[in-house]
Structure formats: structure tokens, C-alpha cells
Design a protein around this motif. Structure first.
Motif, PDB file in Angstrom:
ATOM      1  N   GLN A 141      40.203 -51.402  13.410  1.00 53.67           N
ATOM      2  CA  GLN A 141      39.221 -50.322  13.512  1.00 53.67           C
ATOM      3  C   GLN A 141      37.990 -50.764  14.303  1.00 53.67           C
ATOM      4  OE1 GLN A 141      38.214 -48.522   9.756  1.00 53.67           O
ATOM      5  NE2 GLN A 141      40.281 -48.638   8.977  1.00 53.67           N
ATOM      6  N   PHE A 142      38.113 -51.860  15.014  1.00 51.42           N
ATOM      7  CA  PHE A 142      36.966 -52.438  15.728  1.00 51.42           C
ATOM      8  C   PHE A 142      36.353 -51.442  16.712  1.00 51.42           C
ATOM      9  CE2 PHE A 142      35.083 -54.569  19.356  1.00 51.42           C
ATOM     10  CZ  PHE A 142      34.268 -55.502  18.763  1.00 51.42           C
ATOM     11  N   SER A 143      35.027 -51.398  16.707  1.00 54.45           N
ATOM     12  CA  SER A 143      34.295 -50.542  17.637  1.00 54.45           C
ATOM     13  C   SER A 143      32.978 -51.232  17.961  1.00 54.45           C
ATOM     14  CB  SER A 143      34.039 -49.171  16.998  1.00 54.45           C
ATOM     15  OG  SER A 143      33.309 -48.342  17.874  1.00 54.45           O
ATOM     16  N   CYS A 144      32.783 -51.630  19.209  1.00 51.08           N
ATOM     17  CA  CYS A 144      31.628 -52.423  19.611  1.00 51.08           C
ATOM     18  C   CYS A 144      30.323 -51.638  19.477  1.00 51.08           C
ATOM     19  CB  CYS A 144      31.805 -52.876  21.061  1.00 51.08           C
ATOM     20  SG  CYS A 144      30.425 -53.847  21.708  1.00 51.08           S
ATOM     21  N   VAL A 145      29.310 -52.283  18.907  1.00 51.46           N
ATOM     22  CA  VAL A 145      27.995 -51.666  18.768  1.00 51.46           C
ATOM     23  C   VAL A 145      27.449 -51.265  20.138  1.00 51.46           C
ATOM     24  CG1 VAL A 145      25.576 -52.107  18.155  1.00 51.46           C
ATOM     25  CG2 VAL A 145      27.418 -52.816  16.601  1.00 51.46           C
ATOM     26  N   ILE A 146      27.539 -52.183  21.097  1.00 53.51           N
ATOM     27  CA  ILE A 146      27.045 -51.882  22.442  1.00 53.51           C
ATOM     28  C   ILE A 146      27.862 -50.754  23.072  1.00 53.51           C
ATOM     29  CG2 ILE A 146      26.805 -52.790  24.784  1.00 53.51           C
ATOM     30  CD1 ILE A 146      24.613 -53.717  23.005  1.00 53.51           C
ATOM     31  N   GLY A 147      29.152 -50.691  22.743  1.00 52.29           N
ATOM     32  CA  GLY A 147      29.981 -49.597  23.246  1.00 52.29           C
ATOM     33  C   GLY A 147      29.492 -48.250  22.747  1.00 52.29           C
ATOM     34  N   LYS A 148      29.111 -48.199  21.465  1.00 48.96           N
ATOM     35  CA  LYS A 148      28.570 -46.947  20.912  1.00 48.96           C
ATOM     36  C   LYS A 148      27.239 -46.597  21.571  1.00 48.96           C
ATOM     37  CE  LYS A 148      31.626 -45.894  17.744  1.00 48.96           C
ATOM     38  NZ  LYS A 148      32.426 -44.638  17.846  1.00 48.96           N
ATOM     39  N   ILE A 149      26.426 -47.623  21.809  1.00 50.44           N
ATOM     40  CA  ILE A 149      25.140 -47.378  22.471  1.00 50.44           C
ATOM     41  C   ILE A 149      25.358 -46.930  23.910  1.00 50.44           C
ATOM     42  CG2 ILE A 149      23.009 -48.505  23.250  1.00 50.44           C
ATOM     43  CD1 ILE A 149      23.194 -50.263  20.723  1.00 50.44           C
ATOM     44  N   TRP A 150      26.363 -47.501  24.577  1.00 51.27           N
ATOM     45  CA  TRP A 150      26.712 -47.109  25.943  1.00 51.27           C
ATOM     46  C   TRP A 150      27.071 -45.617  25.993  1.00 51.27           C
ATOM     47  CZ3 TRP A 150      26.638 -48.067  30.950  1.00 51.27           C
ATOM     48  CH2 TRP A 150      27.622 -47.572  31.785  1.00 51.27           C
ATOM     49  N   LEU A 151      27.896 -45.164  25.040  1.00 47.31           N
ATOM     50  CA  LEU A 151      28.258 -43.752  24.990  1.00 47.31           C
ATOM     51  C   LEU A 151      27.034 -42.883  24.718  1.00 47.31           C
ATOM     52  CD1 LEU A 151      31.618 -43.879  22.971  1.00 47.31           C
ATOM     53  CD2 LEU A 151      31.329 -43.392  25.404  1.00 47.31           C
ATOM     54  N   ALA A 152      26.158 -43.356  23.829  1.00 41.55           N
ATOM     55  CA  ALA A 152      24.944 -42.606  23.523  1.00 41.55           C
ATOM     56  C   ALA A 152      24.045 -42.505  24.746  1.00 41.55           C
ATOM     57  CB  ALA A 152      24.200 -43.279  22.371  1.00 41.55           C
ATOM     58  N   ARG A 153      23.976 -43.590  25.520  1.00 39.61           N
ATOM     59  CA  ARG A 153      23.172 -43.572  26.748  1.00 39.61           C
ATOM     60  C   ARG A 153      23.723 -42.540  27.733  1.00 39.61           C
ATOM     61  NH1 ARG A 153      23.230 -49.270  29.303  1.00 39.61           N
ATOM     62  NH2 ARG A 153      21.952 -48.171  30.832  1.00 39.61           N
ATOM     63  N   LYS A 154      25.052 -42.515  27.890  1.00 41.02           N
ATOM     64  CA  LYS A 154      25.670 -41.587  28.839  1.00 41.02           C
ATOM     65  C   LYS A 154      25.455 -40.132  28.411  1.00 41.02           C
ATOM     66  CE  LYS A 154      29.718 -42.670  30.509  1.00 41.02           C
ATOM     67  NZ  LYS A 154      31.155 -43.086  30.593  1.00 41.02           N
ATOM     68  N   LYS A 155      25.497 -39.899  27.099  1.00 37.22           N
ATOM     69  CA  LYS A 155      25.375 -38.542  26.582  1.00 37.22           C
ATOM     70  C   LYS A 155      23.926 -38.163  26.257  1.00 37.22           C
ATOM     71  CE  LYS A 155      30.013 -38.566  24.546  1.00 37.22           C
ATOM     72  NZ  LYS A 155      30.792 -38.433  23.275  1.00 37.22           N
ATOM     73  N   LYS A 156      23.015 -39.147  26.434  1.00 35.11           N
ATOM     74  CA  LYS A 156      21.601 -38.935  26.110  1.00 35.11           C
ATOM     75  C   LYS A 156      21.433 -38.462  24.671  1.00 35.11           C
ATOM     76  CE  LYS A 156      20.435 -37.794  30.914  1.00 35.11           C
ATOM     77  NZ  LYS A 156      20.268 -39.218  31.241  1.00 35.11           N
ATOM     78  N   THR A 157      22.103 -39.170  23.783  1.00 29.81           N
ATOM     79  CA  THR A 157      22.045 -38.845  22.361  1.00 29.81           C
ATOM     80  C   THR A 157      21.838 -40.130  21.580  1.00 29.81           C
ATOM     81  OG1 THR A 157      23.188 -37.689  20.571  1.00 29.81           O
ATOM     82  CG2 THR A 157      24.556 -39.008  22.059  1.00 29.81           C
ATOM     83  N   ALA A 158      22.036 -40.097  20.272  1.00 29.65           N
ATOM     84  CA  ALA A 158      21.765 -41.258  19.422  1.00 29.65           C
ATOM     85  C   ALA A 158      23.047 -41.930  18.953  1.00 29.65           C
ATOM     86  CB  ALA A 158      20.929 -40.821  18.216  1.00 29.65           C
ATOM     87  N   ALA A 159      22.940 -43.225  18.657  1.00 28.62           N
ATOM     88  CA  ALA A 159      24.013 -43.986  18.018  1.00 28.62           C
ATOM     89  C   ALA A 159      23.479 -44.463  16.676  1.00 28.62           C
ATOM     90  CB  ALA A 159      24.421 -45.177  18.885  1.00 28.62           C
ATOM     91  N   TYR A 160      24.310 -44.336  15.636  1.00 31.83           N
ATOM     92  CA  TYR A 160      23.870 -44.657  14.283  1.00 31.83           C
ATOM     93  C   TYR A 160      24.782 -45.705  13.661  1.00 31.83           C
ATOM     94  CZ  TYR A 160      21.982 -39.934  14.987  1.00 31.83           C
ATOM     95  OH  TYR A 160      21.357 -38.827  15.489  1.00 31.83           O
ATOM     96  N   PHE A 161      24.211 -46.595  12.863  1.00 30.04           N
ATOM     97  CA  PHE A 161      24.973 -47.626  12.181  1.00 30.04           C
ATOM     98  C   PHE A 161      24.409 -47.818  10.775  1.00 30.04           C
ATOM     99  CE2 PHE A 161      24.651 -48.450  16.689  1.00 30.04           C
ATOM    100  CZ  PHE A 161      25.979 -48.537  17.076  1.00 30.04           C
TER     101      PHE A 161
END
Length: 252
Positions: free
Chosen positions: A37-57
Motif C-alpha cells: 500500500q506504499f504511497s510516497c509523501v512527496i508523491g502526494k505533495i506532487w499531485l497536490a502541487r499539480k492540482k493546486k490543492t492540499a495533501a493531508y497525512f
């Protein structure tokens, strides 16, 4: 630009229990499930940057067991991750070889000693999405060297500290959270350059690095930039290179 904020907000990670101290102590963690179920923190932030939204952990929804440590949710670091990041376990885990031995990596993690997360959730979101009632702990810029040049020099200008910019070893997410907070905890006002983690480079633009500062330093930089080199002809020449860089990467 993104800002880490500890606060009571929703999550955006994958659930698993590797941060549970009891399960770690009893060796009850299902590591096959964790890495499945691995999902990189930076990967989530990268998606948030592209979508101009937030990443939560959060402590239970962090996607990456290593990232849970670097966000202040999980310490001490698990032995499985210590071996995975260093030399591995023959016949069981192929190591990343980012440190030459588990013993040396333990020493590094003990030295870093992440400041525990101040809230249930860690949130990275654009500055423009902060309300007037919210104040970020840190501010991160994702930028290439020509612009980083200005941030680096301006940080020194407002602090008069020749060592104000640090670039310590860590996972890429550690440069956005734990290291800046590590310095603040010790009473040191530091900017942190990151993005060196080879495993996370796929979530950065080519030639891009991160530059993270305490929010109070950002205010200093905004208040005093007009008194600095940024208003000189020397900086005009650098600014031309910034524009050339943007043209090369089709960003203007």
C-alpha cells in the motif's frame, strides 16, 4: 509554494498500522501489506502541487512508513525501514544503500530525533488557501537554482547568519518538515534546501529543489527585500537567467 501546517483537518494518505508502537514492539506489522500500500509523501505533495490543492497525512494515514518518521508521527524508526534504507537484509530485503550500514543510519535517526507532530494531521497546501485565522509553521518553495540563488541570499541578508541555509541528509519529505522543525526546536533559525533524495526525484521537476523556511523568516524576507540586493542591477542580470530558464522549461 506549499506550507506544512499541523492542524485538525482531513487526511489524504493510505491507511495501515506500521506507526503503532505496540505492533512494532510485538513484531506484529504486516510489512508485505505495508509496502503493498506504499504511497510516497512527496508523491502526494506532487499531485497536490499539480492540482493546486492540499495533501493531508496523519499518524495512521501516511502512505510511507519512512515518511511517517520524517513527518514526526513515528519514532523511533522501525528496524525494517532502517535496513531497507541502508544495506538491506540478504535474501529478504534489497537495500536502497543511502547509508552504508544500519548502525550508522540508527545514529543519524537518533540525531535527527523528529519533533513530534503538534497535531493529529499534517497538511501541505498552497499559501493562497490559508484563511486569515491559519498560520503555517513552515513555507516551502519548489524552485530551480537561479531563483534559489535569490532565496538563499535573502535568507542570509535578513538574518546576518552565514550558515542560515542548511542542506542535511534526509528523505525529501524530511527537508520539508522534520529538519526545519529540528533547527527551530534547538533555537536555530534555519532555511533547509532539500530534494536530494534519489527515490523522490521523480516527483520534482527537472533541476528543481526545495527551499523550506520558518514562516517568521518568510515575513522578514517580505518586509526587507526592498533593502536587499534584489533591487540592484546585479540581480537584474540574474533575473534574466531566471526568465531564460522558464523559457527553456516552457513555464512562461
Amino acid at each position: 509554494m506549499t506550507c506544512p501546517l499541523m492542524g485538525d483537518l482531513p487526511f489524504n494518505g493510505r491507511p495501515h498500522g506500521s506507526a503503532d508502537p505496540g505492533k512494532r514492539k510485538k513484531n506484529e506489522i504486516n510489512w508485505q501489506e505495508v509496502f503493498g500500500q506504499f504511497s510516497c509523501v512527496i508523491g502526494k505533495i506532487w499531485l497536490a502541487r499539480k492540482k493546486k490543492t492540499a495533501a493531508y497525512f496523519s499518524s495512521t494515514q501516511f502512505g510511507c512508513p519512512g515518511g511517517a518518521f520524517w513527518l514526526g508521527f513515528n519514532k523511533p524508526q522501525t528496524e525494517t525501514i532502517i535496513h531497507y534504507v541502508s544495506s538491506g537484509v540478504p535474501g529478504r530485503i534489497e537495500g536502497e544503500h543511502y547509508c552504508d550500514s544500519p548502525d550508522h543510519l540508527r545514529q543519524i535517526f537518533e540525531y535527527v530525533d523528529p519533533v513530534p507532530a503538534a497535531g493529529e494531521y499534517c497538511v501541505f497546501k498552497p499559501v493562497s488557501q490559508f484563511s486569515e485565522e491559519e498560520t503555517p509553521l513552515l513555507v516551502s518553495f519548489f524552485t530551480r537554482p537561479e531563483s534559489l540563488n535569490g532565496l538563499h541570499q535573502l535568507a542570509a541578508f535578513v538574518t546576518n547568519d552565514p550558515e542560515v541555509v542548511a542542506s542535511p541528509w534526509s528523505a525529501a519529505c524530511g527537508s520539508l518538515a522534520v529538519w526545519p522543525l529540528h533547527y527551530l526546536e534547538k533555537g536555530k533559525n534555519r532555511a533547509v534546501v532539500g530534494g536530494w533524495d534519489p527515490s523522490a526525484r521523480k516527483f520534482f521537476k527537472t533541476d528543481e529543489l526545495s527551499f523550506t523556511i520558518p514562516f517568521k523568516m518568510l515575513i522578514q524576507m517580505i518586509d526587507r527585500y526592498k533593502d536587499s540586493f534584489l533591487t540592484t542591477k546585479t540581480w537584474e542580470n540574474v533575473h534574466k537567467k531566471i526568465n531564460k530558464s522558464k523559457k527553456v522549461w516552457n513555464e512562461i
